[in-house]
Design a protein around this motif. Sequence first.
Motif, PDB file in Angstrom:
ATOM      1  N   ARG A  32       0.928  -1.282  -0.126  1.00 13.34           N
ATOM      2  CA  ARG A  32      -0.086  -0.018  -0.067  1.00 13.34           C
ATOM      3  C   ARG A  32       0.851   1.249   0.104  1.00 13.34           C
ATOM      4  O   ARG A  32       0.572   2.414  -0.685  1.00 13.34           O
ATOM      5  CB  ARG A  32      -0.916  -0.079   1.267  1.00 13.34           C
ATOM      6  N   ILE A  33       2.000   1.178   0.763  1.00 11.50           N
ATOM      7  CA  ILE A  33       2.995   2.577   0.889  1.00 11.50           C
ATOM      8  C   ILE A  33       3.690   2.479  -0.429  1.00 11.50           C
ATOM      9  O   ILE A  33       3.598   3.490  -1.151  1.00 11.50           O
ATOM     10  CB  ILE A  33       4.030   2.238   1.902  1.00 11.50           C
ATOM     11  N   ARG A  34       3.950   1.382  -1.108  1.00 12.41           N
ATOM     12  CA  ARG A  34       4.581   1.387  -2.397  1.00 12.41           C
ATOM     13  C   ARG A  34       3.790   2.065  -3.436  1.00 12.41           C
ATOM     14  O   ARG A  34       4.075   2.648  -4.240  1.00 12.41           O
ATOM     15  CB  ARG A  34       5.055   0.032  -2.778  1.00 12.41           C
ATOM     16  N   ALA A  35       2.551   1.447  -3.317  1.00 12.82           N
ATOM     17  CA  ALA A  35       1.473   2.145  -4.350  1.00 12.82           C
ATOM     18  C   ALA A  35       1.293   3.808  -4.243  1.00 12.82           C
ATOM     19  O   ALA A  35       1.145   4.362  -5.240  1.00 12.82           O
ATOM     20  CB  ALA A  35       0.178   1.321  -4.286  1.00 12.82           C
ATOM     21  N   GLY A  36       1.210   4.008  -2.883  1.00 10.23           N
ATOM     22  CA  GLY A  36       1.165   5.568  -2.798  1.00 10.23           C
ATOM     23  C   GLY A  36       2.472   6.158  -3.324  1.00 10.23           C
ATOM     24  O   GLY A  36       2.264   7.320  -3.837  1.00 10.23           O
ATOM     25  N   GLY A  37       3.792   5.665  -3.125  1.00 14.65           N
ATOM     26  CA  GLY A  37       4.962   6.202  -3.519  1.00 14.65           C
ATOM     27  C   GLY A  37       4.634   6.290  -5.281  1.00 14.65           C
ATOM     28  O   GLY A  37       5.446   7.337  -5.810  1.00 14.65           O
ATOM     29  N   MET A  38       4.287   5.462  -5.581  1.00 11.15           N
ATOM     30  CA  MET A  38       4.213   5.152  -7.525  1.00 11.15           C
ATOM     31  C   MET A  38       2.947   5.968  -7.967  1.00 11.15           C
ATOM     32  O   MET A  38       2.668   5.970  -9.180  1.00 11.15           O
ATOM     33  CB  MET A  38       4.039   3.681  -7.780  1.00 11.15           C
TER      34      MET A  38
END
Length: 233
Positions: free
Chosen positions: A110-116
């Motif tokens: 979820r954090i990675r998705a936010g960053g992308m």
Amino acid sequence: MTENTFKKVVNRASLTPLFKDGISILFGGFGGVGTPPGLVDLILETGIKNLTLIGTDAGFPDIGIGKVITKKQAKKLIVSHIGSNPNAGTYMNTGELEIEFSPQGTLIERIRAGGMGLGGILSDIGIEAEIVNRSKEKVRVAKKEYLIEPAITGDIAIVYAKKADYYGNLIFDKSARNSNPYVAMAGKITIVEALEIVPIGSLNPEEIITPGVFIDYIVQSKGVNWQWAWEQK
């Protein structure tokens, strides 16, 4: 090019105005390992409150982000577990602290998705649990049902690195790398506390994990300033 051409290297005190009541803070680290000690102390020193803290865990009562939780500066945690910090459990049971649990792999994604810049991810973890089914949207893809797990970003992201160059390219120290690269991408403002700050061009490109484009500010670290749980008598 001078060393601080990009003006990212600053002293810790100059960052104080960025930290305000009610903001969300993403933090790197697991059990305090990889959590920036100087930036944790800055949060404590500002006395800000009603924070939403987002990371893998709740640290220990006197280690990592757990120091902020112990001081009751947080109103909500988004974490994968709190077992190493009994204060978090106590505050949850008394209604002083809201806790949103997310499986660790799901949380990191979820954090990675936010960053992308993505809206979220699909996961089937916990889909059969009644409490999950009542609270989360679902979608069917290729005849299989998934939970929609929204992406996560934060007002500020704080990370800890072994080395940073003056642009903010980062190298991490073994397991202290943990969630830091993902957290670094997902902050509206990302601050790195680095053990060593080196000239641009001195890092081996093959060893750089986080590109400097994600980093807004760099502060010099004095190193870990807490006693690890396994060192305590």
